[in-house]
Design a protein around this motif. Structure first.
Motif, short mmCIF file in Angstrom:
data_model
loop_
_atom_site.label_atom_id
_atom_site.label_comp_id
_atom_site.label_asym_id
_atom_site.label_seq_id
_atom_site.Cartn_x
_atom_site.Cartn_y
_atom_site.Cartn_z
N ASN A 2 0.83 -1.20 0.00
CA ASN A 2 0.00 0.00 0.00
C ASN A 2 0.86 1.25 0.00
O ASN A 2 0.49 2.27 -0.58
CB ASN A 2 -0.94 0.01 1.20
CG ASN A 2 -2.06 -0.97 1.06
OD1 ASN A 2 -2.40 -1.38 -0.05
ND2 ASN A 2 -2.64 -1.38 2.18
N ILE A 20 0.79 7.47 -6.24
CA ILE A 20 -0.26 8.49 -6.28
C ILE A 20 0.32 9.85 -5.94
O ILE A 20 -0.01 10.86 -6.58
CB ILE A 20 -1.40 8.11 -5.32
CG1 ILE A 20 -2.17 6.91 -5.89
CG2 ILE A 20 -2.34 9.29 -5.10
CD1 ILE A 20 -3.22 6.36 -4.96
N SER A 21 1.21 9.92 -4.95
CA SER A 21 1.81 11.21 -4.58
C SER A 21 2.70 11.73 -5.70
O SER A 21 2.74 12.94 -5.95
CB SER A 21 2.59 11.08 -3.28
OG SER A 21 3.69 10.24 -3.45
N LEU A 46 0.58 4.40 -2.59
CA LEU A 46 0.43 5.79 -2.18
C LEU A 46 1.60 6.64 -2.68
O LEU A 46 1.43 7.83 -2.98
CB LEU A 46 0.32 5.88 -0.66
CG LEU A 46 -0.99 5.34 -0.07
CD1 LEU A 46 -0.92 5.36 1.44
CD2 LEU A 46 -2.17 6.15 -0.56
#
Length: 149
Positions: free
Chosen positions: A79, A86-87, A83
């Protein structure tokens, strides 16, 4: 595998959020009403995101068992990696959006200054380049984030 409820709920929420904006896009409402609608829809977007995170966090034991089974095969990351990607995408996208806004404001002013006096070309070009630099900085940050993953 996702069941039909887990697929239908996000689609219904997205339709409910975007449906009232049709009047805004058609130009049938005033600017102030459009502004309040836009703010309420941005708030609703983040409520849906938080709700979907909370909704998906219910079956963590199932996800943990599936993650360990697929991690042994090298198929799926963690995960934290997701993330991180995504960042990195947000860093690039938001910096490009900011650079677009900056260039949209600086370029017409630079063209106007250049048309009045040709000696202003160098000064006006610097301001346009500063706006473009924001996108380059965002891209650099996203590359650094991806290298850490």
């Amino acid at each position: 595998m996702l069941n039909i409820i887990e697929l239908l709920i996000p689609m219904v929420l997205i339709v409910l959020i975007s449906l009232p904006l049709i009047k805004v896009f058609r130009g049938k409402i005033s600017g102030q009403s459009a502004k309040t609608r836009l703010i309420s829809h941005i708030v609703m977007f983040f409520v849906v995101i938080v709700g979907s995170v909370i909704f998906s966090a219910g079956d963590l034991s199932v996800l943990a068992a599936e993650e360990t089974a697929t991690a042994a095969n090298g198929i799926m990351g963690t995960n934290a990696q997701g993330l991180g990607f995504i960042s990195a995408a947000l860093a690039t996208g938001m910096s490009a959006l900011g650079a677009g806004i900056a260039v949209a404001a600086a370029a017409p002013a630079a063209i106007g200054a250049f048309s009045e006096n040709e000696k202003n070309f160098g000064k006006s070009l610097i301001f346009v380049a500063l706006g473009e630099g924001v996108a380059i900085y965002g891209l650099l940050i996203s590359i650094l984030i991806i290298n850490k993953l």
